[in-house]
Design a protein around this motif. Structure first.
Motif, short mmCIF file in Angstrom:
data_model
loop_
_atom_site.label_atom_id
_atom_site.label_comp_id
_atom_site.label_asym_id
_atom_site.label_seq_id
_atom_site.Cartn_x
_atom_site.Cartn_y
_atom_site.Cartn_z
N PHE A 28 22.86 35.31 55.78
CA PHE A 28 23.96 36.08 55.17
C PHE A 28 23.54 37.52 54.86
O PHE A 28 24.35 38.30 54.34
N ALA A 65 23.55 40.38 56.30
CA ALA A 65 24.07 40.96 57.54
C ALA A 65 23.72 42.44 57.69
O ALA A 65 23.53 42.93 58.80
N GLN A 66 23.63 43.14 56.58
CA GLN A 66 23.44 44.59 56.66
C GLN A 66 22.05 44.94 57.21
O GLN A 66 21.93 45.76 58.13
N ALA A 114 36.08 31.95 55.95
CA ALA A 114 35.34 33.04 56.61
C ALA A 114 34.51 33.85 55.63
O ALA A 114 33.51 34.47 56.04
N ASN A 115 34.91 33.89 54.36
CA ASN A 115 34.18 34.74 53.40
C ASN A 115 34.46 34.27 51.97
O ASN A 115 35.22 33.31 51.76
N LYS A 148 27.38 28.63 50.85
CA LYS A 148 27.25 29.36 52.11
C LYS A 148 26.68 28.39 53.14
O LYS A 148 25.87 27.55 52.78
N ARG A 181 29.01 31.88 58.36
CA ARG A 181 28.06 33.01 58.45
C ARG A 181 28.73 34.28 58.98
O ARG A 181 29.62 34.18 59.83
N PRO A 182 28.25 35.42 58.53
CA PRO A 182 28.75 36.65 59.14
C PRO A 182 28.20 36.78 60.56
O PRO A 182 27.20 36.15 60.89
#
Ligand SMILES: NC(=O)c1ccc[n+]([C@@H]2O[C@H](COP(=O)([O-])OP(=O)(O)OC[C@H]3O[C@@H](n4cnc5c(N)ncnc54)[C@H](OP(=O)(O)O)[C@@H]3O)[C@@H](O)[C@H]2O)c1
Length: 248
Positions: free
Chosen positions: A78, A80-81, A117-118, A199, A225-226
Motif C-alpha cells: 500500500f 504506492a507513492q 477500492a479504497n 487492507k 491494493r493500489p
C-alpha cells in the motif's frame, strides 16, 4: 568492487532481504526507512538511512550521489507513492530495479469479503450495516472513518495517530504483528466485533484475523491494493536474491 544495493524497506520482508543480501560477498546493502514508526523494524546488517528523499527527484539524486548500482523496492503493497517514485528515479538513473511484491490474500470458502477500492469506499460499505468494527488498517487512514458516528471502532496501529488527526469513536490498541489466531479470535469475541476492515496486505503476519473472521462468520471489508508500476517483480525474498545474483 562491491555493488551497492538500496533496499526500500519498512516491512519484515525487507529486513529479511537485507540479512540475506548481506551474505552475498559482492553486495553492500543500504536499507531505507521512511521513519514513520517510533521503533522501526531495523535491519541488523548493512547501513540504514531514515527519512524521505524528497520525491522522485530526491531519490534520483540519492541514487546518483551514493552511488547506487541496484534498487529493490521491498516496501508495503500500500506504499504506492514511494514505489511510483522509485520507478521514475530508477529509469532516470538507469539503475536496475526490482519490486518485491508479496501476493495478495485470496478469498476462500467461508470468507465473507466485501471488496472495495479504497478506504472511503470501505467507510461507505460500513454505513448503516455495522455497529462494532475492527479497523486494522494502521493509523494513516483513520480519518476516512471519523464521520461514522453511529459505529464504535476498535482501531489497531503500531503508533498513535498524529495529533489533530480526526479519529473515529472507539478504542485504540497499540500493537505490532504477527498476531496469533487464538488472540485474534479472542479480540473479535471480547469486543463483539461485527465487521472487520482490512487492507489486502498479503503475507502471514496479519492473516490470522482473516481466519478468525472466517471461523466466526464475520464479514471483512477488504481494501484492494493500489496499482503498482509496470516493473520487474518477484513475490518473495528468494526471488529477489536470485535476481541479485543475476545482476553481478
Ligand atoms: N502503507 C501501509 O499500509 C504500510 C504498512 C506497513 C509498512 N509500511 C511502510 O511504511 C513506509 C511508509 O509507508 P507509506 O504508505 O506512508 O508510503 P508512501 O505513501 O508510498 O510514501 C510517502 C512518502 O514517504 C517516504 N517514504 C516511504 N517509504 C520510504 C522508504 N522506505 N524510505 C524512504 N522514504 C520513504 C517518501 O517520501 P519522499 O517523497 O520525501 O521520498 C514517500 O514519498 C513504507 O516504507 C512502507 O513500506 C506501510
Amino acid at each position: 568492487m562491491k555493488k551497492r544495493l538500496l533496499i526500500l524497506g519498512g516491512t519484515g520482508d525487507a529486513v529479511e532481504l537485507a540479512a540475506k543480501a548481506s551474505q552475498i560477498a559482492d553486495i553492500e546493502v543500504i536499507s531505507s526507512l521512511a521513519g514513520r514508526t517510533k521503533q522501526p523494524l531495523t535491519p541488523k546488517t548493512g547501513t540504514v538511512r531514515i527519512g524521505g528523499f524528497g520525491g522522485a527527484t530526491g531519490l534520483a539524486e540519492f541514487l546518483r550521489c551514493s552511488p547506487i548500482d541496484l534498487l529493490i523496492d521491498a516496501t508495503h503493497p500500500f506504499a504506492a507513492q514511494i514505489s511510483a517514485n522509485a520507478a521514475i528515479a530508477a529509469v532516470e538513473c538507469n539503475v536496475p530495479h526490482l519490486m518485491m511484491v508479496r501476493p495478495g490474500w485470496e478469498m476462500v470458502e467461508g470468507d465473507r469479503w466485501i471488496e472495495v477500492a479504497n478506504h472511503s469506499e470501505a467507510a461507505t460499505a460500513l454505513s448503516g450495516q455495522s455497529q462494532r468494527v475492527f479497523l486494522t488498517i494502521g493509523r494513516q487512514e483513520l480519518a476516512a472513518f471519523a464521520g461514522l458516528d453511529a459505529i464504535w471502532f476498535l482501531m489497531r496501529a503500531i503508533d498513535p495517530p498524529a495529533p489533530n488527526t480526526p479519529v473515529p469513536n472507539g478504542k485504540l490498541l497499540l500493537a505490532r504483528g504477527p498476531f496469533s489466531l487464538a488472540d485474534e479470535r479472542q479480540l473479535l469475541l471480547e469486543y463483539r466485533i461485527d465487521t472487520i476492515v482490512s487492507k489486502n496486505s498479503g503475507g502471514a503476519a496479519t492473516y490470522a484475523k482473516i481466519v478468525a473472521a472466517r471461523e466466526l462468520g464475520i464479514p471483512v471489508v477488504m481494501v484492494q491494493r493500489p496499482p503498482i508500476p509496470d516493473v520487474e517483480q518477484v513475490a518473495d525474498v528468494e526471488g529477489a536474491i536470485s535476481w541479485l545474483v543475476e545482476q553481478l
